[in-house]
Design an enzyme around this catalytic site. Sequence first.
Site, PDB file in Angstrom:
ATOM      1  N   HIS A 123       0.849  -1.234   0.088  1.00 48.68           N
ATOM      2  CA  HIS A 123       0.137  -0.025  -0.107  1.00 48.68           C
ATOM      3  C   HIS A 123       0.888   1.226  -0.210  1.00 48.68           C
ATOM      4  O   HIS A 123       2.082   1.358   0.818  1.00 48.68           O
ATOM      5  CB  HIS A 123      -0.911   0.025   1.188  1.00 48.68           C
ATOM      6  CG  HIS A 123      -1.726   1.210   1.113  1.00 48.68           C
ATOM      7  ND1 HIS A 123      -2.825   1.431   0.697  1.00 48.68           N
ATOM      8  CD2 HIS A 123      -1.617   2.408   1.820  1.00 48.68           C
ATOM      9  CE1 HIS A 123      -3.330   2.791   0.672  1.00 48.68           C
ATOM     10  NE2 HIS A 123      -2.456   3.473   1.812  1.00 48.68           N
TER      11      HIS A 123
ATOM     12  N   ARG B 215     -14.501  12.997   7.566  1.00 46.49           N
ATOM     13  CA  ARG B 215     -12.940  13.459   7.759  1.00 46.49           C
ATOM     14  C   ARG B 215     -12.906  14.523   6.829  1.00 46.49           C
ATOM     15  O   ARG B 215     -12.478  15.403   6.984  1.00 46.49           O
ATOM     16  CB  ARG B 215     -11.998  12.582   7.863  1.00 46.49           C
ATOM     17  CG  ARG B 215     -12.165  11.797   9.185  1.00 46.49           C
ATOM     18  CD  ARG B 215     -11.340  10.351   9.037  1.00 46.49           C
ATOM     19  NE  ARG B 215     -10.058  10.623   9.014  1.00 46.49           N
ATOM     20  CZ  ARG B 215      -9.228   9.711   8.176  1.00 46.49           C
ATOM     21  NH1 ARG B 215      -9.618   8.674   7.955  1.00 46.49           N
ATOM     22  NH2 ARG B 215      -7.827  10.190   7.930  1.00 46.49           N
TER      23      ARG B 215
ATOM     24  N   LYS C 112      -8.756  -1.533   5.999  1.00 41.13           N
ATOM     25  CA  LYS C 112      -9.180  -1.984   4.673  1.00 41.13           C
ATOM     26  C   LYS C 112      -8.136  -3.318   4.395  1.00 41.13           C
ATOM     27  O   LYS C 112      -8.465  -4.227   3.818  1.00 41.13           O
ATOM     28  CB  LYS C 112      -9.195  -0.892   3.734  1.00 41.13           C
ATOM     29  CG  LYS C 112     -10.470   0.077   3.716  1.00 41.13           C
ATOM     30  CD  LYS C 112     -10.429   1.243   3.129  1.00 41.13           C
ATOM     31  CE  LYS C 112      -9.330   2.247   3.453  1.00 41.13           C
ATOM     32  NZ  LYS C 112      -9.621   3.649   2.949  1.00 41.13           N
TER      33      LYS C 112
ATOM     34  N   ASP D  85     -15.258   2.634   7.573  1.00 44.80           N
ATOM     35  CA  ASP D  85     -14.352   3.756   7.338  1.00 44.80           C
ATOM     36  C   ASP D  85     -14.797   4.518   6.030  1.00 44.80           C
ATOM     37  O   ASP D  85     -14.448   5.864   6.304  1.00 44.80           O
ATOM     38  CB  ASP D  85     -13.055   2.964   6.797  1.00 44.80           C
ATOM     39  CG  ASP D  85     -12.068   3.879   6.320  1.00 44.80           C
ATOM     40  OD1 ASP D  85     -11.664   4.643   6.903  1.00 44.80           O
ATOM     41  OD2 ASP D  85     -11.699   3.964   4.989  1.00 44.80           O
TER      42      ASP D  85
ATOM     43  N   SER E  82      -7.651   4.033   9.053  1.00 44.80           N
ATOM     44  CA  SER E  82      -8.475   4.075   7.824  1.00 44.80           C
ATOM     45  C   SER E  82      -7.755   3.081   6.759  1.00 44.80           C
ATOM     46  O   SER E  82      -8.478   2.098   6.384  1.00 44.80           O
ATOM     47  CB  SER E  82      -8.693   5.238   7.424  1.00 44.80           C
ATOM     48  OG  SER E  82      -9.144   5.216   6.127  1.00 44.80           O
TER      49      SER E  82
HETATM   50  N1  URA Z   1      -6.164   6.893   2.522  1.00 51.30           N
HETATM   51  C1  URA Z   1      -7.181   6.180   3.333  1.00 51.30           C
HETATM   52  O1  URA Z   1      -7.652   5.223   2.857  1.00 51.30           O
HETATM   53  N2  URA Z   1      -7.418   6.814   4.444  1.00 51.30           N
HETATM   54  C2  URA Z   1      -6.778   7.652   4.985  1.00 51.30           C
HETATM   55  O2  URA Z   1      -7.426   8.200   6.051  1.00 51.30           O
HETATM   56  C3  URA Z   1      -5.867   8.441   4.117  1.00 51.30           C
HETATM   57  C4  URA Z   1      -5.623   8.132   2.910  1.00 51.30           C
END
Ligand code: URA
Length: 426
Positions: A85, A171, A190, A164, A186
């Site tokens: 990621h 947010r 995932k 999320d 967050s």
């Molecule tokens: N990418 C995400 O999935 N969440 C965040 O909070 C910031 C970047």
Amino acid sequence: MTTFSAVDVITAKRDGAVLSDEEITWILDAYDIGDVAEEQMSSLLMAIYFNGLDPHELTTWTDRMIASGERLDLRGLSRPTVDKHSTGGVGDKISLILAPLVAACGAAVPQLSGRGLGHTGGTLDKLESIPGWRATLSNDEIREQLESVGAVICAAGSGLAPADRRLYALRDVTGTVASIPLMASSIMSKKIAEGTQALVLDVKVGRGAFMKDLGRARELAHTMVGLGLAHGVKTVAQITPMNAPLGQAVGNALEVTESVNVLKGQGPSDVRALTLELATIMTELVGLDVNPSTKLDDGSAFEVYRQMIRAQGGDPDAAMPQAKILEVVTAPRAGYVRSVDALAVGITAWRLGAGRARKEDSVSASAGVMCLVREGEKVEKGQPVFELHADDHAHLSLGRDAIADAVVVGDEQIWVAPLKLNLIRK
Ligand code: URA
């Protein structure tokens, strides 16, 4: 189940208290069913932005996000699973090369990705510029493709950590995105729900990244590694600079073409080097004894890429979309390139049509920027430094305004930051 007062939970966090497991679980569940109002959750997010979450609170918060949806079960595959990621950068097309490369090395790579928002591009938007390619796969299709091809890049389904999605949208409009615990939970909720056994995080730092300074990038990396390990995912983070764009191409089809060039053994050296760096860590994490550069050089990674595109309906041999209008931007003076500003280039590509301002906007496949010079390079006055690609004059004009100060030329040659700044393992 115990019921709390939302106001008590908010004021406790506002005053710096540590929330109990019960309070965290209650407030997230109550928000989910509408018993906690948007303004109350906004207020709690702001309190967390200022006062943080300690490691135990963060684990509980993340557990709740994971439990809000399904968890992919990738056990039983014949290959070990490992994913990457990136926290997002400009020209970051590494996934397109890395997923097939690591699959060619013998792992299964489940890359469940998102679309771009703002100045950073999204992997799915890039791949959707390939005629026929589709981003949406069922869980069964994901498993099947991981077994047969070894790599999948597809949309993260709405079933993964749905809590999320709602919190992230909130947010986004309440100035609370840039909170380290909220970002870490967050991203990691995932990735953990995706079911991968191992994970490499590429945490970007610099002008074009979420994290502008190394201290905060390190803190984010440590927090995410801790969360991954606490959930049984072998996790390592690498911190890499994002002051200038990665490679030359910024924009959807342009980045696919550059990625294919790297898969064919050509392409920019920084893209190749970072891909190999990450592939080496990923293969080591899952115990594969292989040198990834051999799989890039003998064409096997490119062959996996072609299978991966075909398996999702795409034609890897199709001509890529081309912009109708091209305009060259030249160096304002002779000298050495002091900086190529990743943020300005990312905003330019977005203005040219490659990115979106709102989730529901569509993107142009062919728009974008080609960066023709690198930091530290000598240039002559009038030498081409950028090429702007646009579908119409209105977008071109917006891009022209945004690129104005993206390159700075000075008298002295500068020091260029190394590719890897920090490797974080626990
Ligand atoms: N990418 C995400 O999935 N969440 C965040 O909070 C910031 C970047």
